[in-house]
Structure formats: C-alpha cells, structure tokens
Design a protein around this motif. Structure first.
Motif, PDB file in Angstrom:
ATOM      1  N   PHE A 125       0.837  -1.195   0.000  1.00 24.24           N
ATOM      2  CA  PHE A 125       0.000   0.000   0.000  1.00 24.24           C
ATOM      3  C   PHE A 125       0.879   1.256   0.000  1.00 24.24           C
ATOM      4  O   PHE A 125       0.639   2.207  -0.758  1.00 24.24           O
ATOM      5  CB  PHE A 125      -0.904  -0.022   1.238  1.00 24.24           C
ATOM      6  N   PHE A 126       1.913   1.264   0.846  1.00 24.11           N
ATOM      7  CA  PHE A 126       2.864   2.361   0.964  1.00 24.11           C
ATOM      8  C   PHE A 126       3.579   2.580  -0.371  1.00 24.11           C
ATOM      9  O   PHE A 126       3.667   3.706  -0.883  1.00 24.11           O
ATOM     10  CB  PHE A 126       3.864   2.036   2.072  1.00 24.11           C
ATOM     11  N   LEU A 127       4.105   1.513  -0.935  1.00 22.25           N
ATOM     12  CA  LEU A 127       4.900   1.594  -2.162  1.00 22.25           C
ATOM     13  C   LEU A 127       4.103   2.220  -3.299  1.00 22.25           C
ATOM     14  O   LEU A 127       4.562   3.179  -3.938  1.00 22.25           O
ATOM     15  CB  LEU A 127       5.384   0.201  -2.557  1.00 22.25           C
ATOM     16  N   TRP A 128       2.918   1.697  -3.571  1.00 21.54           N
ATOM     17  CA  TRP A 128       2.172   2.161  -4.740  1.00 21.54           C
ATOM     18  C   TRP A 128       1.572   3.550  -4.523  1.00 21.54           C
ATOM     19  O   TRP A 128       1.387   4.293  -5.492  1.00 21.54           O
ATOM     20  CB  TRP A 128       1.095   1.144  -5.108  1.00 21.54           C
ATOM     21  N   THR A 129       1.294   3.908  -3.281  1.00 17.44           N
ATOM     22  CA  THR A 129       0.830   5.269  -3.007  1.00 17.44           C
ATOM     23  C   THR A 129       1.933   6.283  -3.304  1.00 17.44           C
ATOM     24  O   THR A 129       1.697   7.324  -3.920  1.00 17.44           O
ATOM     25  CB  THR A 129       0.382   5.404  -1.543  1.00 17.44           C
ATOM     26  N   VAL A 130       3.151   5.971  -2.871  1.00 18.94           N
ATOM     27  CA  VAL A 130       4.286   6.867  -3.109  1.00 18.94           C
ATOM     28  C   VAL A 130       4.629   6.919  -4.593  1.00 18.94           C
ATOM     29  O   VAL A 130       4.870   7.995  -5.157  1.00 18.94           O
ATOM     30  CB  VAL A 130       5.506   6.426  -2.280  1.00 18.94           C
ATOM     31  N   VAL A 131       4.656   5.754  -5.265  1.00 13.36           N
ATOM     32  CA  VAL A 131       4.987   5.714  -6.694  1.00 13.36           C
ATOM     33  C   VAL A 131       3.972   6.504  -7.516  1.00 13.36           C
ATOM     34  O   VAL A 131       4.321   7.111  -8.542  1.00 13.36           O
ATOM     35  CB  VAL A 131       5.070   4.250  -7.183  1.00 13.36           C
ATOM     36  N   SER A 132       2.720   6.543  -7.070  1.00 11.07           N
ATOM     37  CA  SER A 132       1.702   7.304  -7.812  1.00 11.07           C
ATOM     38  C   SER A 132       2.052   8.784  -7.883  1.00 11.07           C
ATOM     39  O   SER A 132       1.670   9.477  -8.836  1.00 11.07           O
ATOM     40  CB  SER A 132       0.322   7.115  -7.160  1.00 11.07           C
ATOM     41  N   ARG A 133       2.778   9.285  -6.874  1.00 13.97           N
ATOM     42  CA  ARG A 133       3.176  10.694  -6.879  1.00 13.97           C
ATOM     43  C   ARG A 133       4.216  10.990  -7.952  1.00 13.97           C
ATOM     44  O   ARG A 133       4.385  12.143  -8.349  1.00 13.97           O
ATOM     45  CB  ARG A 133       3.715  11.092  -5.509  1.00 13.97           C
ATOM     46  N   VAL A 134       4.938   9.958  -8.405  1.00 10.95           N
ATOM     47  CA  VAL A 134       5.918  10.153  -9.474  1.00 10.95           C
ATOM     48  C   VAL A 134       5.197  10.548 -10.763  1.00 10.95           C
ATOM     49  O   VAL A 134       5.566  11.528 -11.425  1.00 10.95           O
ATOM     50  CB  VAL A 134       6.752   8.880  -9.697  1.00 10.95           C
ATOM     51  N   GLY A 135       4.161   9.802 -11.119  1.00 10.12           N
ATOM     52  CA  GLY A 135       3.399  10.133 -12.318  1.00 10.12           C
ATOM     53  C   GLY A 135       2.641  11.434 -12.184  1.00 10.12           C
ATOM     54  O   GLY A 135       2.507  12.191 -13.142  1.00 10.12           O
ATOM     55  N   GLY A 136       2.163  11.709 -10.975  1.00 13.76           N
ATOM     56  CA  GLY A 136       1.378  12.933 -10.767  1.00 13.76           C
ATOM     57  C   GLY A 136       2.201  14.192 -10.683  1.00 13.76           C
ATOM     58  O   GLY A 136       1.646  15.302 -10.757  1.00 13.76           O
ATOM     59  N   ALA A 137       3.534  14.061 -10.545  1.00 13.32           N
ATOM     60  CA  ALA A 137       4.379  15.240 -10.363  1.00 13.32           C
ATOM     61  C   ALA A 137       4.337  16.186 -11.551  1.00 13.32           C
ATOM     62  O   ALA A 137       4.514  17.396 -11.403  1.00 13.32           O
ATOM     63  CB  ALA A 137       5.831  14.803 -10.105  1.00 13.32           C
ATOM     64  N   ALA A 138       4.099  15.648 -12.741  1.00 10.70           N
ATOM     65  CA  ALA A 138       4.139  16.479 -13.945  1.00 10.70           C
ATOM     66  C   ALA A 138       2.879  17.323 -14.132  1.00 10.70           C
ATOM     67  O   ALA A 138       2.892  18.294 -14.895  1.00 10.70           O
ATOM     68  CB  ALA A 138       4.339  15.595 -15.176  1.00 10.70           C
ATOM     69  N   GLN A 139       1.800  16.959 -13.455  1.00 10.88           N
ATOM     70  CA  GLN A 139       0.528  17.620 -13.728  1.00 10.88           C
ATOM     71  C   GLN A 139       0.579  19.122 -13.483  1.00 10.88           C
ATOM     72  O   GLN A 139      -0.011  19.907 -14.223  1.00 10.88           O
ATOM     73  CB  GLN A 139      -0.584  16.983 -12.877  1.00 10.88           C
ATOM     74  N   HIS A 140       1.292  19.548 -12.444  1.00 10.09           N
ATOM     75  CA  HIS A 140       1.321  20.973 -12.120  1.00 10.09           C
ATOM     76  C   HIS A 140       2.234  21.774 -13.040  1.00 10.09           C
ATOM     77  O   HIS A 140       1.765  22.630 -13.795  1.00 10.09           O
ATOM     78  CB  HIS A 140       1.714  21.169 -10.654  1.00 10.09           C
ATOM     79  N   PRO A 141       3.562  21.546 -13.029  1.00 11.91           N
ATOM     80  CA  PRO A 141       4.425  22.407 -13.837  1.00 11.91           C
ATOM     81  C   PRO A 141       4.237  22.232 -15.334  1.00 11.91           C
ATOM     82  O   PRO A 141       4.153  23.219 -16.071  1.00 11.91           O
ATOM     83  CB  PRO A 141       5.844  21.993 -13.395  1.00 11.91           C
ATOM     84  N   VAL A 142       4.142  20.991 -15.805  1.00 11.41           N
ATOM     85  CA  VAL A 142       4.016  20.745 -17.237  1.00 11.41           C
ATOM     86  C   VAL A 142       2.630  21.157 -17.738  1.00 11.41           C
ATOM     87  O   VAL A 142       2.487  21.752 -18.805  1.00 11.41           O
ATOM     88  CB  VAL A 142       4.307  19.271 -17.562  1.00 11.41           C
ATOM     89  N   GLY A 143       1.603  20.854 -16.928  1.00 16.05           N
ATOM     90  CA  GLY A 143       0.244  21.236 -17.323  1.00 16.05           C
ATOM     91  C   GLY A 143       0.075  22.743 -17.407  1.00 16.05           C
ATOM     92  O   GLY A 143      -0.506  23.267 -18.366  1.00 16.05           O
ATOM     93  N   SER A 144       0.596  23.461 -16.423  1.00 19.00           N
ATOM     94  CA  SER A 144       0.479  24.923 -16.437  1.00 19.00           C
ATOM     95  C   SER A 144       1.245  25.524 -17.603  1.00 19.00           C
ATOM     96  O   SER A 144       0.781  26.467 -18.258  1.00 19.00           O
ATOM     97  CB  SER A 144       1.000  25.500 -15.114  1.00 19.00           C
ATOM     98  N   SER A 145       2.430  25.001 -17.875  1.00 23.88           N
ATOM     99  CA  SER A 145       3.226  25.499 -18.990  1.00 23.88           C
ATOM    100  C   SER A 145       2.522  25.254 -20.322  1.00 23.88           C
ATOM    101  O   SER A 145       2.481  26.127 -21.194  1.00 23.88           O
ATOM    102  CB  SER A 145       4.603  24.835 -18.991  1.00 23.88           C
ATOM    103  N   LEU A 146       1.950  24.066 -20.474  1.00 19.12           N
ATOM    104  CA  LEU A 146       1.240  23.738 -21.707  1.00 19.12           C
ATOM    105  C   LEU A 146       0.045  24.665 -21.910  1.00 19.12           C
ATOM    106  O   LEU A 146      -0.195  25.170 -23.011  1.00 19.12           O
ATOM    107  CB  LEU A 146       0.786  22.277 -21.674  1.00 19.12           C
ATOM    108  N   LEU A 147      -0.698  24.919 -20.843  1.00 14.71           N
ATOM    109  CA  LEU A 147      -1.849  25.820 -20.944  1.00 14.71           C
ATOM    110  C   LEU A 147      -1.421  27.233 -21.333  1.00 14.71           C
ATOM    111  O   LEU A 147      -2.108  27.905 -22.111  1.00 14.71           O
ATOM    112  CB  LEU A 147      -2.596  25.861 -19.603  1.00 14.71           C
ATOM    113  N   SER A 148      -0.297  27.699 -20.792  1.00 15.48           N
ATOM    114  CA  SER A 148       0.151  29.058 -21.086  1.00 15.48           C
ATOM    115  C   SER A 148       0.512  29.221 -22.558  1.00 15.48           C
ATOM    116  O   SER A 148       0.475  30.331 -23.092  1.00 15.48           O
ATOM    117  CB  SER A 148       1.350  29.423 -20.198  1.00 15.48           C
ATOM    118  N   HIS A 149       0.863  28.116 -23.224  1.00 16.15           N
ATOM    119  CA  HIS A 149       1.172  28.170 -24.651  1.00 16.15           C
ATOM    120  C   HIS A 149      -0.085  28.099 -25.517  1.00 16.15           C
ATOM    121  O   HIS A 149      -0.075  28.556 -26.657  1.00 16.15           O
ATOM    122  CB  HIS A 149       2.098  27.005 -25.032  1.00 16.15           C
TER     123      HIS A 149
END
Length: 376
Positions: free
Chosen positions: A67-91
């Motif tokens: 449970f611990f492992l997969w919860t933490v690993v999920s944050r790896v994929g989710g890390a891009a949503q904020h900086p990359v998503g905001s940058s993409l929207l600004s373009h």
C-alpha cells in the motif's frame, strides 16, 4: 477500514503521506526538465495513466508495505501535472484567457478534493474500499491514454530547438536571474504560511473545536464553506486577471486574506460571522495561486516557461512542508490563535514581495505567446 485490514496505524499513515508529499514535491524540477526532452502531452498522458495504474495496485495491496509503495509511486506520475500542465496551458491560450485557463486547472484539483471524498464514502459503503479505489483509477488511465493520442503540443518544436542548445541548469540560472520571477517565488514561499490546504485545513478545524468549542457538525459546515470558497476564489481571481493586471488583484487578495485571518479570532463564537469570514478566506487565500501562475507565465519566455513553472511548484511544495511544522510548534507554544497571526504575517510579507517586483514593466506576453497555438 483500510488501517484495520492492512494492520497499520496513524503514525504509519502520517509517514506514508509525508514521504508521498516529499516525493511529489521533489520531482517538480524533474518534471520541468523532462519537458525539454519529451512532448508535454506525452508526459501528462503517461503520468496520468501511471497514476491510475498505481492506484489499481493500491486497491490490490495485501500488506501495508505494498500500500505504501504504490501510493508513493503514484506521486511520481502525478508530479508532472502541475508544472508541465500549467506550462502547456500558457502556450495554448490567448493572454486574455490565460488567467481563466490556469484557474480552471488549479480549481479542478480543489473540486476533486471537495467532491471525491463524498463519492468515495458512498461507494465504499456499497462495494468496499478496494473496488472503489480501482473504480476511480479507471478514468485516470483512460484520460491519460486519450491525452497521449489526441492532445497536441504544437509549441514543442520551436521551443525544443532552442532549449537543446542549453542545459536545464543553465536555463534555471537564466530563469532565476529574472528579478520578477525571483519575487514571485519568494512571495509564493512566504505566503505558503497561510494559502493552501496544508495549513488552513489542519489548524482551522482545531481552532473551531478546541478554542471555540464547536461541535463536529458546525465545524463540518464551516469547513465545507471554506472548500466552496476554494473553488469559487481561483475562478474569480483568474477571470479578474484576464481583465486587470494580475499583480494588483494579487495584492488585494493577500490584503483581504490577512485582514480576514486576523478577524476570525476576534469574532469569537459568532457562528455566522466565523462562517462568512472563513468563506471569504477560502475565496481570497486560494485565489492567489492562479494569479501567481499567471505572473510566472507573463514573466518567462517560451524557452524558460517549463523551467519557471518547475521552480515555482518546487518552491511552493517545499515551503508548505516547512511552514506546517513551524505553525504547529508556534500553536503549541502560544496557542492556536498564534496560527492565525502567522498566516496574516505571511500574507503581509507576500504583499511586500509583490510590490518589490517591477511587474508594471512586464509586457502581457511576447508576440508569439500572445497568439493561440493552432492544433495540427
């Protein structure tokens, strides 16, 4: 239910959430650097799908370690949503719609925070927590695949040609050397003491219950009103940023947040007054994030925008991690009213940072960025 079935307690839960938050925050810079190599729509799509896949494994976990492992690993994929998503929207959006686009991106997370727990509670009652987690994972996977196939990053070609001539750290140095971006980052760091779910969500319910003696129902009502404000505020501030200079709206929001924060302890046990003040705090405090994002987009060039957003989100994540224990120790030492004082001080300090920036010298955008990017 999960704690009993997998046999772990509150301390283990806290450690897991802390590690997950640290991983997610620490990878913001990595996500910004990755956007120099891969198309942003693929980073977002693969990241979104990987979050869903991780939560399928969370639902299938047979022990706390899994449970611990997969919860933490999920944050790896989710890390891009904020900086990359905001940058993409600004373009992809015109300047007159940029504030609204970034606000919608930010508000979607707040809306999920407010709605998903209620839906999950209902579904868990029918199907249990495992089936519910897996059910919520399916849309994330489908949306991620759809983003990889249909979402386009038309601004990728030109910006990548330029970015290939310099390293991420060279671009970071160029971004941080921007006086206005530095003041935005500092403002975000100091304002994290009051603006964000981490501080307000933790200490407001404690104050209402311990200091004012409110029952759980009353605390729940006021907390819900704050969540409503956290949804309305970003959208309102985003629309205002499309019509007026965002730095002015930001200063007003910080000023109202500071005043409201100081007002809450003064109101005492006045339920109506506290409810209205907390709603206002939700509107103004949470409304500052898309304003800061808009300023990041306006003060960075196309080449440095991914890097600028990566540093912005890294700063805000790490600042929240530092402010939480600081306010906690302060509250234990001087009482929970001191937490509101700390929040107000953070807002006032953020105002001084915004005023120190020369945002009146910033053009609305470079000529190319002021146009809508056409999808191929």
């Amino acid at each position: 239910m999960v704690l009993r079935e997998l046999n772990f307690g509150y301390s283990e839960l806290g450690i897991m959430l802390g590690v997950a938050a640290a991983v997610g925050g620490g990878l913001q810079l990595f996500a910004g650097a990755l956007a120099r190599i891969l198309p942003r729509h693929l980073i977002l799509g693969i990241g979104n799908a990987s979050v869903g896949i991780c939560f399928v494994f969370v639902g299938l976990a047979q022990s706390f370690s899994q449970f611990f492992l997969w919860t933490v690993v999920s944050r790896v994929g989710g890390a891009a949503q904020h900086p990359v998503g905001s940058s993409l929207l600004s373009h992809h959006f015109k300047q007159k719609k940029l504030g609204t686009a970034l606000a919608t991106h930010f508000t979607a997370g707040n809306l999920g925070t407010a709605v998903i727990p209620l839906c999950a509670a209902i579904l868990i009652g029918f199907w249990g927590w495992r089936a519910t987690v897996i059910l919520f994972a399916v849309p994330a996977i489908l949306v991620g695949v759809a983003m990889c196939i249909w979402l386009q990053d038309s601004a990728r070609t030109k910006s990548s040609e330029v970015s290939n001539t310099s390293s991420f750290w060279q671009d970071s140095g160029a971004a941080i050397s921007n006086r206005n971006l530095r003041w935005i980052l500092i403002a975000a760091v100091v304002a994290a003491g009051g603006s964000g779910h981490g501080i307000i969500s933790s200490f407001l319910p404690l104050y209402l219950n311990h200091n004012l003696g409110m029952e759980a129902t009353a605390v729940g009502v006021i907390f819900t009103l704050m969540n409503v404000g956290s949804i309305v505020g970003p959208m309102l501030c985003g629309k205002l940023a499309d019509r007026y200079p965002p730095q002015r709206i930001l200063v007003i929001s910080y000023l109202l947040s500071a005043a409201t924060t100081l007002l809450i302890p003064w109101l005492g046990v006045n339920f109506i007054g506290v409810a209205l003040a907390v709603t206002m705090l939700g509107v103004t405090a949470f409304g500052t994030n898309p304003l800061l994002q808009t300023l990041v987009a306006q003060t960075t060039s196309d080449r440095l925008r991914d890097t600028g957003f990566a540093w912005f989100y890294t700063a805000t994540f790490l600042a929240g991690a530092l402010w939480s224990p600081t306010v906690g120790y302060l509250s234990e030492w001087l009482g929970l009213k001191a937490a509101f004082g700390a929040m107000a001080v953070s807002f006032i300090a953020a105002i001084l940072c915004v005023l120190s920036g020369r945002f009146h010298e910033v053009s609305r955008f470079e000529p190319r960025s002021g146009e809508v990017v056409q999808h191929g």
